[in-house]
Structure formats: structure tokens, C-alpha cells
Write a protein that holds these residues in place. Structure first.
Motif, PDB file in Angstrom:
ATOM      1  N   THR A  65       0.755  -1.189  -0.012  1.00 35.66           N
ATOM      2  CA  THR A  65      -0.052   0.105   0.152  1.00 35.66           C
ATOM      3  C   THR A  65       0.924   1.252  -0.153  1.00 35.66           C
ATOM      4  OG1 THR A  65      -1.489  -1.250   1.110  1.00 35.66           O
ATOM      5  CG2 THR A  65      -1.857   1.231   1.219  1.00 35.66           C
ATOM      6  N   GLU A 103      -3.403   0.901  -3.290  1.00 36.03           N
ATOM      7  CA  GLU A 103      -2.863  -0.308  -3.299  1.00 36.03           C
ATOM      8  C   GLU A 103      -2.439  -0.685  -4.901  1.00 36.03           C
ATOM      9  OE1 GLU A 103      -6.501  -3.171  -3.157  1.00 36.03           O
ATOM     10  OE2 GLU A 103      -5.512  -2.862  -1.186  1.00 36.03           O
ATOM     11  N   LYS A 172      -8.023  -2.503   2.831  1.00 35.74           N
ATOM     12  CA  LYS A 172      -7.615  -1.266   2.247  1.00 35.74           C
ATOM     13  C   LYS A 172      -8.510   0.039   3.024  1.00 35.74           C
ATOM     14  CE  LYS A 172      -7.073   1.778  -1.663  1.00 35.74           C
ATOM     15  NZ  LYS A 172      -8.148   2.668  -1.698  1.00 35.74           N
TER      16      LYS A 172
END
Length: 283
Positions: A65, A103, A172
Motif C-alpha cells: 500500500t 494499493e 484497504k
């Protein structure tokens, strides 16, 4: 001295601290004390936080990420016109950037999406939403921390961006919400409505509510609008980048060690379920 002139208001004269023509966002002295992301209580983890057995035994790395910093505001066809987030920063005499994470394997693809949606391009005025120019040329800015990641840290500085491996069980969406929560004190939209933010706008002859930024999200024929909550008061060079590094390291460490309660998977995605576009103003 320079004066911000807004009809119907009496802005105060400001003392110039940068020469005319400077590219700096803050060119005049203002007495406003900007919030620093993380607040006054932010503290780095102990040096051994990522090398002790308690962390190593629990940490299972997941997807890469990339927390990023972005800005926009150069109209290549009309460079003499103030536009984009740079014009917002100039008008407010504040350092303002978009701060979030992606990401995507090639983070530059995130810029393409921001440009297509013209992220943060709208303001809400009495007659409705109005789209302002210059929000179709987002570019990454560089973090410039002065401290290094801790030994064994899952966070590193990878060129312009931070890079980290999220814990395998941290999505995420939840990561971004937790990150925003820990930086919320420096959120532009929120700060504008605080007593300090209102006083700052009054000094410049601006209406705080009309300085907040909005984004229109389109899903086929359906359009929705929501506040652009990923804009922050942030200085890339030095302390604020140091603070972001601390926030990122603490967020991962606290999740792995179990200091953050697991959040429901149904946590709402505001970008898709926000208020419906009213049809007023310019889309």
C-alpha cells in the motif's frame, strides 16, 4: 501589504513574507496556528517496536500500500489563471494537499482516476454546487521526513511515496478510515468550521462553508456528491512528514498487537453511498 478583497466583507491587510510571483502557498503572514496531523499527543513507538517477539509473531504481511501526497493547479493552456488545489491554498494562505493511499501496483494510475473525477473540484454556494477549474492535473508531491523508519518497520520511503505492507487482515478501506481518523484534526473541511477556521476565514473575508471542497461521483446515469475529505493542512518538508511516518507505524503496530478493535466489514463506502446529486449548479 496585500489585501484580499471579497464583496460585502472587510478583510484585514496582510504582511507579505514572500515576494510577488512566489510559488509558495503561504505568501503572507497570518497568525492562525495550523493544526498538525496527529495532534499534540503524537509520540513515536519505542525503537524495538517492530523487532520484538510480540510483533514479529503476530505480523503477517499483506498487500503493498502506498500512502501518497498530491496536488494540482497548473492549467497548461492558461497558466496565468489561478486554478486547482493550488488556488485554494493561495486563497486561504494555507498549505493544503490531498493525502490518502492506494494499493495499485503502479500508483500513478490513481492520479488518472482523480483527474477523471476532478476530485475536490466543487464548492457549495447559495445557488448550488459550482465546479472550479484546474482539478484534472493531479500530480504526486514528495514526502520529506527528517526521521527514519524504525528498525524492522513495515513502512519505508519509496521515492515520492511511503510504502508499506498492510497486515493481511487489514483491508484497504478500513486502513484508510483509520488513517483519516488519526489525521482528522488537520482535515481542511473540518478545520474551516472550527472557531479557529472561522476566524481565519473572517480575516481573509471568506465564507468558511464556501471554502469546503466537494466531489461528484458518477455511477452510470447516477451521480452522487460528497465532501472531499482527503484534503489536509500539511507541510511536506519536515515535521508533518515525520508525523505521518509515526502515524503509519503506530497504526500498523496497534492493529497487529490488538490495540484497535476490529471493525465491521459492512463499513459504508461514502464515495458510493453518499448524498445523491441534487442537480443544482454546474456538474
Amino acid at each position: 501589504m496585500t489585501m484580499t478583497s471579497i464583496p460585502g466583507t472587510t478583510p484585514r491587510p496582510l504582511r507579505r513574507i514572500q515576494p510577488i510571483g512566489s510559488a509558495a502557498a503561504v505568501t503572507c503572514y497570518v497568525r492562525t496556528q495550523w493544526p498538525r496531523i496527529g495532534g499534540p499527543g503524537i509520540r513515536p513507538l519505542p525503537d524495538t517496536a517492530f523487532t520484538n517477539a510480540a510483533f514479529i509473531e503476530r505480523y503477517e504481511p499483506g498487500i503493498w500500500t502506498y500512502p501518497y501526497l498530491a496536488c494540482c493547479g497548473a492549467d497548461f493552456d492558461r497558466p496565468e489563471l489561478a486554478s486547482g488545489l493550488k488556488s485554494v491554498a493561495d486563497r486561504l494562505h494555507m498549505p493544503i494537499y490531498k493525502l490518502s493511499a492506494t494499493e495499485l501496483a503502479d500508483p500513478r494510475r490513481r492520479l488518472e482516476a482523480l483527474n477523471r473525477m476532478r476530485y475536490a473540484s466543487h464548492v457549495l454556494k447559495s445557488e448550488g454546487y459550482e465546479r472550479q477549474p484546474g482539478f484534472q492535473d493531479w500530480t504526486f508531491q514528495q514526502f520529506l521526513p527528517r526521521r527514519e523508519p524504525l528498525p524492522g518497520s513495515p513502512v519505508s520511503l519509496d521515492g515520492h511515496l511511503f510504502a508499506l505492507r498492510r497486515p493481511h487482515d487489514l483491508s484497504k478501506r478500513v486502513f484508510e478510515k483509520l488513517l483519516h481518523y488519526r489525521m482528522r484534526n488537520a482535515s481542511l473541511n473540518s478545520f474551516l468550521l472550527t472557531p479557529a477556521g472561522r476566524e481565519h476565514c473572517a480575516m481573509l473575508g471568506l465564507v468558511p462553508e464556501e471554502q469546503q471542497r466537494w466531489t461528484i461521483y458518477r455511477f452510470g446515469r447516477t451521480a452522487r456528491i460528497d465532501k472531499a475529505e482527503e484534503l489536509y493542512i500539511f507541510r511536506p518538508d519536515g515535521e508533518d512528514s515525520d508525523r505521518l511516518l509515526i502515524i503509519l507505524e503506530r497504526l500498523i503496530h496497534d492493529w497487529v498487537i490488538g490495540r484497535i478493535a476490529r471493525l465491521p466489514a459492512s463499513w459504508r463506502d461514502r464515495s458510493q453511498y453518499s448524498r445523491r446529486w441534487s442537480g443544482r449548479g454546474t456538474a
